[in-house]
Scaffold this active site. Structure first.
Site, PDB file in Angstrom:
ATOM      1  N   SER A 108      -1.134 -11.748 -69.696  1.00 39.79           N
ATOM      2  CA  SER A 108      -0.492 -12.527 -70.706  1.00 39.79           C
ATOM      3  C   SER A 108      -1.136 -13.903 -70.768  1.00 39.79           C
ATOM      4  O   SER A 108      -1.317 -14.474 -69.701  1.00 39.79           O
ATOM      5  CB  SER A 108       0.766 -12.403 -71.413  1.00 39.79           C
ATOM      6  N   LYS A 109      -1.509 -14.399 -71.942  1.00 37.13           N
ATOM      7  CA  LYS A 109      -1.939 -15.742 -72.040  1.00 37.13           C
ATOM      8  C   LYS A 109      -0.859 -16.670 -71.408  1.00 37.13           C
ATOM      9  O   LYS A 109      -1.400 -18.107 -70.945  1.00 37.13           O
ATOM     10  CB  LYS A 109      -2.456 -16.160 -73.254  1.00 37.13           C
ATOM     11  N   ARG A 110       0.130 -16.276 -71.287  1.00 39.25           N
ATOM     12  CA  ARG A 110       1.305 -17.335 -70.798  1.00 39.25           C
ATOM     13  C   ARG A 110       1.280 -17.001 -69.369  1.00 39.25           C
ATOM     14  O   ARG A 110       2.012 -17.915 -68.427  1.00 39.25           O
ATOM     15  CB  ARG A 110       2.551 -17.074 -71.544  1.00 39.25           C
ATOM     16  N   ASP A 111       0.834 -16.073 -68.844  1.00 41.79           N
ATOM     17  CA  ASP A 111       0.747 -15.880 -67.327  1.00 41.79           C
ATOM     18  C   ASP A 111       0.093 -17.154 -66.419  1.00 41.79           C
ATOM     19  O   ASP A 111      -0.911 -17.465 -67.091  1.00 41.79           O
ATOM     20  CB  ASP A 111       0.148 -14.481 -66.655  1.00 41.79           C
TER      21      ASP A 111
END
Ligand code: GLU
Ligand code: ZN
Length: 510
Positions: A276-279
């Site tokens: 995910s782009k938050r990882d």
């Protein structure tokens, strides 16, 4: 070029000459590029370059709430930094422009009008509530739950009633009543059944054209021959294929349905869910600030679903272009492994010619304040001479700041508090005093510096090398870990080295 078996390429090219290949990278500029986006860009780029075809950069910026001019600049800058060059698109031009979808709104409106006139698309006045109720009822009855075609055959009288009621219509594509089958370049033949393909929305009730409209329309108008993109978009492919076919039937665009290749998902490090782009490590910026080499990062991303050979992980982009084969892309999800990414980058760090290595560290040393924006010839000479000392031990360019900063620190030179506390203590003062004396008149070469310090500290004071050289290292480099000490001192020069040794000695005393 090595000879490739002709039948393979014939299959991929489907009757095109290699140079007729046209692929696209269509980012939505939201101010973030993820490694997944970049992997798609890379595979399209490698595919285009392999065949000598064209890579089109198309900016999918119709969503004005999410897409800003700054985000567009960011996207272009990031692609430039990566070296993923495009042949048509912003800043380059081309015959199929404009390449910003926000500048193509009239085109989409005109095409929707034509699709409706030809009966390929129609207006649907159903309210969200009505759609939900009918969908729930269909589910309860065990029927397909997509749009039920309610407004497919409205008469103009029926439409007028809706309009008079104040309803506004979306536009839907009339999906064919037959399976949609295509031969995916990565996944082989894929079939979608019509009951799962309801007529879908092309244009919102407020007139806003949606991705499932504008993306295939532009592929058709831009004569795209191959669509290589993430597997997360697979479910939209049969709908897009229906639209390419509808466009072809009414003479819009190239008349060609592109061949598809759906690239495997990039999973997070645990391997159990999509990255995910938050990882951590998901966005490009981390890599840029840490000083990854674009060629190192791209090499690693090239391994997410593809490989150059069974026993080989490190390759140049030129080698990737030469060898890239879309049919060798694996359909299994790929796991993103940051450790491996770092190791691949480190390998590319070792491969850089020394002067190039030095030049690429400059921006990092400038940003950290160790070098001026335009370093002097003398500073550059020191930097170049330092490369052999550090090239083997640096995994990213950013590490140059910690490892080499002390060579350029001037009056700002500081000793790390931790190193001072641990090493500049006890009898370090004696060591530093002896060092200063031993070095005062010595010829300033690595060998002579080493000989003098060994004679004085190891032989003279009877210290173990670690005890002997630790204080000197901290004194001149400010850190407990530094490039090789004697070489570093030679580069630093006699005056600075002796001054720092004296300053450290004073520090120990207090
Ligand atoms: N703008 C879309 C995206 O960034 C493009 C997807 C595609 O390749 O069709 O997800
Ligand atoms: Zn309807």
């Amino acid at each position: 070029m090595t000879e490739r078996p002709a039948r393979d390429d014939t299959d991929v090219l489907g009757g095109l000459r290699p140079e007729q290949v046209r692929v696209r990278f269509p980012p939505s500029p939201t101010g973030l590029l993820t490694v997944g986006n970049i992997r798609s860009a890379l595979f399209n780029w490698a595919f285009a370059r392999h065949y000598g075809g064209t890579l089109v950069l198309r900016i999918e910026d119709t969503d004005q709430t999410r897409n800003t001019p700054e985000a567009l600049d960011y996207t272009l800058d990031a692609l430039q930094w990566l070296g993923l060059t495009w042949d048509e698109g912003p800043g380059v031009g081309g015959d199929a422009g404009p390449y910003l979808q926000s500048e193509r709104m009239d085109i989409y409106a005109g095409i929707v009008t034509k699709l409706m006139a030809a009966g390929k698309a129609y207006q649907c006045y159903c309210s969200q509530e009505e759609l939900d109720d009918r969908r729930d009822a269909a589910r309860d009855a065990g029927l397909p739950s997509g749009y039920d075609g309610h407004c497919r055959e409205l008469t103009s009288e029926q439409s007028k009633v809706f309009v008079d009621e104040g309803r506004r219509a979306v536009v839907r594509l009339r999906m064919p009543d037959r399976p949609i089958v295509f031969d995916d370049l990565v996944r082989g033949e894929i079939t979608f059944l019509p009951e799962n393909l309801g007529d879908y929305v092309l244009v919102r009730a407020n007139g806003y054209p949606l991705y499932p409209l504008v993306n295939p329309v532009d592929d058709a108008l831009m004569n795209i021959t191959h669509v290589l993109r993430g597997e997360d978009l697979l479910s939209s492919t049969p709908r897009q294929i229906a639209l390419y076919e509808a466009l072809a039937e009414i003479g819009i665009g190239s008349g060609r349905t592109p061949r598809f290749g759906h690239l495997p998902m990039v999973m997070g490090s645990e391997g159990n869910k999509k990255l995910s782009k938050r990882d951590a490590g998901a966005g490009l910026d981390d890599y840029r600030t840490q000083g990854f080499l674009p060629e190192g990062l791209l090499n690693y991303l090239g391994l997410l679903g593809w490989s150059i050979a069974d026993d080989r992980d490190v390759f140049t982009l030129a080698e990737m272009i030469e060898a890239f084969d879309i049919r060798k892309v694996n359909s299994n999800a790929a796991r993103f492994d940051q450790k491996k990414c770092e190791a691949i980058n480190a390998a590319h760090m070792r491969m850089l010619p020394q002067d190039e290595f030095a030049a690429r560290t400059v921006p990092f040393l400038v940003k950290a304040g160790y070098l001026p924006t335009a370093p002097s010839d003398e500073q550059l000479a020191v930097l170049r001479a330092s490369v052999p000392l550090v090239q083997e031990r640096m995994d990213t360019l950013g590490e140059s700041v910690e490892l080499l900063g002390f060579l350029f620190a001037g009056d700002d030179f500081k000793i790390e508090p931790d190193a001072a506390a641990k090493v500049l203590a006890g009898d370090a003062g004696t060591v530093l005093e002896a060092s200063a004396k031993a070095l005062k008149d010595v010829e300033w070469t690595t060998a002579a510096i080493e000989a003098a310090l060994r004679a004085s500290l190891v032989d003279g004071l009877g210290l173990k090398p670690k005890k002997a050289f630790g204080p000197v290292r901290v004194a001149v480099s400010g850190r407990r870990v530094s490039p090789p000490l004697f070489e570093s001192m030679e580069l630093l020069g006699r005056e600075t080295s002796l001054r720092r040794i004296e300053q450290a000695r004073v520090k120990v005393e207090h």
